[in-house]
Scaffold this motif. Sequence first.
Motif, PDB file in Angstrom:
ATOM      1  N   ILE A   1      65.273 157.455 -43.405  1.00 58.47           N
ATOM      2  CA  ILE A   1      64.518 157.073 -44.608  1.00 58.47           C
ATOM      3  C   ILE A   1      64.605 155.556 -44.746  1.00 58.47           C
ATOM      4  O   ILE A   1      65.711 155.006 -44.833  1.00 58.47           O
TER       5      ILE A   1
ATOM      6  N   GLY B   1      60.627 162.522 -49.706  1.00 59.64           N
ATOM      7  CA  GLY B   1      61.925 161.840 -49.555  1.00 59.64           C
ATOM      8  C   GLY B   1      63.053 162.687 -50.101  1.00 59.64           C
ATOM      9  O   GLY B   1      64.099 162.858 -49.463  1.00 59.64           O
TER      10      GLY B   1
ATOM     11  N   LYS C   1      71.367 135.215 -51.551  1.00 63.11           N
ATOM     12  CA  LYS C   1      70.666 135.413 -52.829  1.00 63.11           C
ATOM     13  C   LYS C   1      71.290 134.685 -54.013  1.00 63.11           C
ATOM     14  O   LYS C   1      70.707 134.646 -55.103  1.00 63.11           O
TER      15      LYS C   1
ATOM     16  N   SER D   1      67.438 150.924 -51.720  1.00 63.30           N
ATOM     17  CA  SER D   1      68.151 150.391 -52.876  1.00 63.30           C
ATOM     18  C   SER D   1      69.400 151.217 -53.189  1.00 63.30           C
ATOM     19  O   SER D   1      69.520 152.383 -52.793  1.00 63.30           O
TER      20      SER D   1
ATOM     21  N   ARG E   1      57.571 160.511 -52.918  1.00 57.82           N
ATOM     22  CA  ARG E   1      58.984 160.697 -53.249  1.00 57.82           C
ATOM     23  C   ARG E   1      59.449 162.140 -53.090  1.00 57.82           C
ATOM     24  O   ARG E   1      60.612 162.387 -52.773  1.00 57.82           O
TER      25      ARG E   1
ATOM     26  N   GLU F   1      72.717 152.021 -45.979  1.00 57.76           N
ATOM     27  CA  GLU F   1      72.541 150.558 -45.968  1.00 57.76           C
ATOM     28  C   GLU F   1      71.786 150.214 -47.242  1.00 57.76           C
ATOM     29  O   GLU F   1      70.574 150.370 -47.313  1.00 57.76           O
ATOM     30  N   LEU F   2      72.512 149.779 -48.255  1.00 58.04           N
ATOM     31  CA  LEU F   2      71.906 149.638 -49.590  1.00 58.04           C
ATOM     32  C   LEU F   2      71.661 148.170 -49.940  1.00 58.04           C
ATOM     33  O   LEU F   2      71.687 147.305 -49.081  1.00 58.04           O
TER      34      LEU F   2
ATOM     35  N   ILE G   1      70.660 159.964 -52.792  1.00 57.35           N
ATOM     36  CA  ILE G   1      70.863 160.560 -51.460  1.00 57.35           C
ATOM     37  C   ILE G   1      72.253 161.188 -51.383  1.00 57.35           C
ATOM     38  O   ILE G   1      72.434 162.271 -50.825  1.00 57.35           O
TER      39      ILE G   1
ATOM     40  N   SER H   1      58.776 154.136 -46.127  1.00 63.05           N
ATOM     41  CA  SER H   1      58.428 153.775 -47.504  1.00 63.05           C
ATOM     42  C   SER H   1      56.939 154.030 -47.723  1.00 63.05           C
ATOM     43  O   SER H   1      56.117 153.759 -46.843  1.00 63.05           O
ATOM     44  N   SER H   2      56.585 154.518 -48.899  1.00 58.41           N
ATOM     45  CA  SER H   2      55.165 154.775 -49.156  1.00 58.41           C
ATOM     46  C   SER H   2      54.370 153.472 -49.244  1.00 58.41           C
ATOM     47  O   SER H   2      53.142 153.491 -49.219  1.00 58.41           O
TER      48      SER H   2
ATOM     49  N   PHE I   1      69.947 156.186 -44.236  1.00 53.77           N
ATOM     50  CA  PHE I   1      69.157 155.689 -45.363  1.00 53.77           C
ATOM     51  C   PHE I   1      69.313 154.184 -45.504  1.00 53.77           C
ATOM     52  O   PHE I   1      70.432 153.665 -45.547  1.00 53.77           O
TER      53      PHE I   1
ATOM     54  N   ASN J   1      60.697 146.444 -46.421  1.00 55.03           N
ATOM     55  CA  ASN J   1      60.795 145.004 -46.138  1.00 55.03           C
ATOM     56  C   ASN J   1      60.775 144.634 -44.658  1.00 55.03           C
ATOM     57  O   ASN J   1      60.196 143.629 -44.277  1.00 55.03           O
TER      58      ASN J   1
ATOM     59  N   ALA K   1      66.091 164.588 -47.685  1.00 53.18           N
ATOM     60  CA  ALA K   1      67.513 164.255 -47.822  1.00 53.18           C
ATOM     61  C   ALA K   1      68.362 165.490 -48.089  1.00 53.18           C
ATOM     62  O   ALA K   1      69.536 165.533 -47.719  1.00 53.18           O
TER      63      ALA K   1
ATOM     64  N   PHE L   1      65.137 139.524 -54.330  1.00 51.11           N
ATOM     65  CA  PHE L   1      64.250 140.009 -53.263  1.00 51.11           C
ATOM     66  C   PHE L   1      62.913 139.287 -53.288  1.00 51.11           C
ATOM     67  O   PHE L   1      61.848 139.898 -53.300  1.00 51.11           O
TER      68      PHE L   1
ATOM     69  N   GLY M   1      71.701 144.314 -51.385  1.00 46.79           N
ATOM     70  CA  GLY M   1      72.645 143.211 -51.243  1.00 46.79           C
ATOM     71  C   GLY M   1      72.353 142.143 -52.275  1.00 46.79           C
ATOM     72  O   GLY M   1      71.219 141.993 -52.727  1.00 46.79           O
TER      73      GLY M   1
ATOM     74  N   LYS N   1      60.951 159.174 -42.571  1.00 45.81           N
ATOM     75  CA  LYS N   1      60.199 159.104 -43.833  1.00 45.81           C
ATOM     76  C   LYS N   1      60.084 157.626 -44.184  1.00 45.81           C
ATOM     77  O   LYS N   1      61.020 157.024 -44.682  1.00 45.81           O
TER      78      LYS N   1
HETATM   79  P1  NAD Z   1      63.951 152.233 -52.276  1.00 41.99           P
HETATM   80  O1  NAD Z   1      65.336 152.716 -52.492  1.00 41.99           O
HETATM   81  O2  NAD Z   1      63.033 152.165 -53.421  1.00 41.99           O
HETATM   82  O3  NAD Z   1      63.215 153.138 -51.190  1.00 41.99           O
HETATM   83  C1  NAD Z   1      63.778 153.356 -49.909  1.00 41.99           C
HETATM   84  C2  NAD Z   1      63.224 154.649 -49.341  1.00 41.99           C
HETATM   85  O4  NAD Z   1      63.738 155.773 -50.057  1.00 41.99           O
HETATM   86  C3  NAD Z   1      61.712 154.771 -49.403  1.00 41.99           C
HETATM   87  O5  NAD Z   1      61.266 155.350 -48.193  1.00 41.99           O
HETATM   88  C4  NAD Z   1      61.501 155.717 -50.569  1.00 41.99           C
HETATM   89  O6  NAD Z   1      60.281 156.397 -50.487  1.00 41.99           O
HETATM   90  C5  NAD Z   1      62.669 156.656 -50.380  1.00 41.99           C
HETATM   91  N1  NAD Z   1      63.080 157.422 -51.569  1.00 41.99           N
HETATM   92  C6  NAD Z   1      62.867 157.140 -52.866  1.00 41.99           C
HETATM   93  N2  NAD Z   1      63.453 158.071 -53.652  1.00 41.99           N
HETATM   94  C7  NAD Z   1      64.057 158.959 -52.820  1.00 41.99           C
HETATM   95  C8  NAD Z   1      64.861 160.114 -53.017  1.00 41.99           C
HETATM   96  N3  NAD Z   1      65.140 160.585 -54.237  1.00 41.99           N
HETATM   97  N4  NAD Z   1      65.350 160.748 -51.939  1.00 41.99           N
HETATM   98  C9  NAD Z   1      65.089 160.284 -50.709  1.00 41.99           C
HETATM   99  N5  NAD Z   1      64.334 159.198 -50.460  1.00 41.99           N
HETATM  100  C10 NAD Z   1      63.834 158.528 -51.500  1.00 41.99           C
HETATM  101  O7  NAD Z   1      64.121 150.799 -51.574  1.00 41.99           O
HETATM  102  P2  NAD Z   1      62.977 149.751 -51.207  1.00 41.99           P
HETATM  103  O8  NAD Z   1      62.478 149.124 -52.466  1.00 41.99           O
HETATM  104  O9  NAD Z   1      62.002 150.351 -50.267  1.00 41.99           O
HETATM  105  O10 NAD Z   1      63.798 148.670 -50.366  1.00 41.99           O
HETATM  106  C11 NAD Z   1      64.391 147.538 -50.934  1.00 41.99           C
HETATM  107  C12 NAD Z   1      65.881 147.731 -51.066  1.00 41.99           C
HETATM  108  O11 NAD Z   1      66.423 148.081 -49.800  1.00 41.99           O
HETATM  109  C13 NAD Z   1      66.615 146.495 -51.488  1.00 41.99           C
HETATM  110  O12 NAD Z   1      67.612 146.823 -52.416  1.00 41.99           O
HETATM  111  C14 NAD Z   1      67.274 146.012 -50.195  1.00 41.99           C
HETATM  112  O13 NAD Z   1      68.434 145.224 -50.379  1.00 41.99           O
HETATM  113  C15 NAD Z   1      67.569 147.292 -49.532  1.00 41.99           C
HETATM  114  N6  NAD Z   1      67.727 147.112 -48.100  1.00 41.99           N
HETATM  115  C16 NAD Z   1      68.972 147.235 -47.566  1.00 41.99           C
HETATM  116  C17 NAD Z   1      69.151 147.024 -46.212  1.00 41.99           C
HETATM  117  C18 NAD Z   1      70.502 147.142 -45.575  1.00 41.99           C
HETATM  118  O14 NAD Z   1      70.573 147.146 -44.356  1.00 41.99           O
HETATM  119  N7  NAD Z   1      71.570 147.252 -46.322  1.00 41.99           N
HETATM  120  C19 NAD Z   1      68.062 146.676 -45.415  1.00 41.99           C
HETATM  121  C20 NAD Z   1      66.802 146.553 -46.013  1.00 41.99           C
HETATM  122  C21 NAD Z   1      66.650 146.782 -47.366  1.00 41.99           C
END
Ligand code: NAD
Length: 473
Positions: free
Chosen positions: A148, A210, A286, A227, A207, A248-249, A234, A177-178, A224, A152, A214, A382, A251, A175
């Motif tokens: 998932i 998604g 950041k 965010s 969603r 990987e959430l 998840i 990002s949309s 995953f 970016n 999971a 971001f 930062g 899956k």
């Molecule tokens: P997001 O969490 O909104 O979405 C990420 C993915 O999760 C998308 O594919 C989305 O459709 C899916 N999703 C949403 N709800 C879900 C659910 N309930 N169950 C399963 N999947 C679901 O994140 P984003 O806005 O796409 O990305 C930006 C964030 O990602 C920022 O916080 C950034 O720091 C983080 N990020 C972290 C890393 C890393 O390696 N740590 C890398 C890139 C981005």
Amino acid sequence: MTDAPVTVEAALLDAITVPDGTGKAIPDAASGETIGDAPIHTVDDLETAIAAATEAQRGWAALGHAERSRLLHLAADEIEAHAEELAHIIAREQGKPLNGAGARFEAGGCAAWIRNAADTVIEPEVLFEAEDTRSELHYAPLGVVAAIGPWNWPALIGVWQIAPSLRMGNAVVVKPSSFTPLSVLALVELMNRHLPVGVLAVVAGNRDVGARIASHPGVAKVMFTGSTDTGREIVRSSADNLARLTLELGGNDPGIVLPGADVAALAERLFWGIFINTGQTCAALKRLYVHDSVYDDVVDALAALANSVPMGPGTDEASLLGPLSTPQQFAIVSGLVDDARARGARIVTGGQPAPELGAQFYRTTIVADIDDGAALVTEEQFGPVIPVIRYADVDDAVARANASEQGLGASVWGDVDTARSVAARIESGTVWINQHGTLNPTVPFGGVKASGYGLEFGAHGLKAVAAPKVITV
Ligand code: NAD
């Protein structure tokens, strides 16, 4: 799409899009024009993909490491042969410029990371050996991995999840990002020209898809990236299927510029550590803490670069900075800067949209004389904005850098020996010295605290998508 001008990426787009009006129209981040319609897969499509992946995985695992690696190299060759098309799709959909550490770099990185996963060897480890007994640790496939991803770095992060999983004998259902399905559909289309049917599938849904992927009982592991809030969802989902997780959430990486730092020599690297992908990078710098003695020099140097580095549409060869990927992200960035201004922070340069470039462009912005409590410091922006915070005492800067729930990356700038001792005290998965955000496929990457857990890349990354299995003879 018959009336559309023929573009570099036309053939690849034709292979992955559905007829106009029958899918989700995906806009060009710079112009807002529709690039193409992405399929809208449903939960039923997901069920079909997981069933097919479960079926295909056994045969894939049975091929063995050498054959899987050979096929992964063919997939990397295919990506390289179509790198320009893939880069144009990324540049339009996500918005990052073709040049610099942009869309061509992302397409090239996809091939490089696949090759690295294909070539990294995991040997069984001998844990114990005596005259009449021997225990070995092997790494077995897990089954079906759900990948998932965020919007970016959609293709590259897709590869980070897909390539190690496939290499270790798992099947993968992705899956995307949309916001950025086309980049991932294109990636998977190219890879699947060489992989057995069913081993790698993409389900481009909303969603509900998604959430279902999971928690699906057929999924053994969720990779995953996204965010922290979604990461928490998840984790909750995994209570049911007990899927292993790599998270990987978000930062909110701090950087600390030490007294005595050679600002002129470091400024450009500092700038790109902040503004790579127009700031839309998980491990971008950041929050910048700068010692009083070099504060004005750093602010001036960053402002000079902010005023000179060209921003424009991703497909314009001259651009090095691009738009925000989504209207939502544009609103977050504008709101954080407006809030900082209202709190009395000094907007050194930028601080406003750039509507002449397009609706989602925001000027490269340097914010000085800002306090730690501002949302621009405590939250992940971001986008193309950096708060520069003054400090007088290094211990105090370390404490402020650590006063965040996130712990993905960090950097220290200045004398290397001093920087090493500061690095040891920073709470993050990676600390860079005199650079920020540089990644290497052989060097593990992951966060601590609310930035998640688990490691990607190299041998550590391969072991994370395998089941440790002890064989005692
Ligand atoms: P997001 O969490 O909104 O979405 C990420 C993915 O999760 C998308 O594919 C989305 O459709 C899916 N999703 C949403 N709800 C879900 C659910 N309930 N169950 C399963 N999947 C679901 O994140 P984003 O806005 O796409 O990305 C930006 C964030 O990602 C920022 O916080 C950034 O720091 C983080 N990020 C972290 C890393 C890393 O390696 N740590 C890398 C890139 C981005």
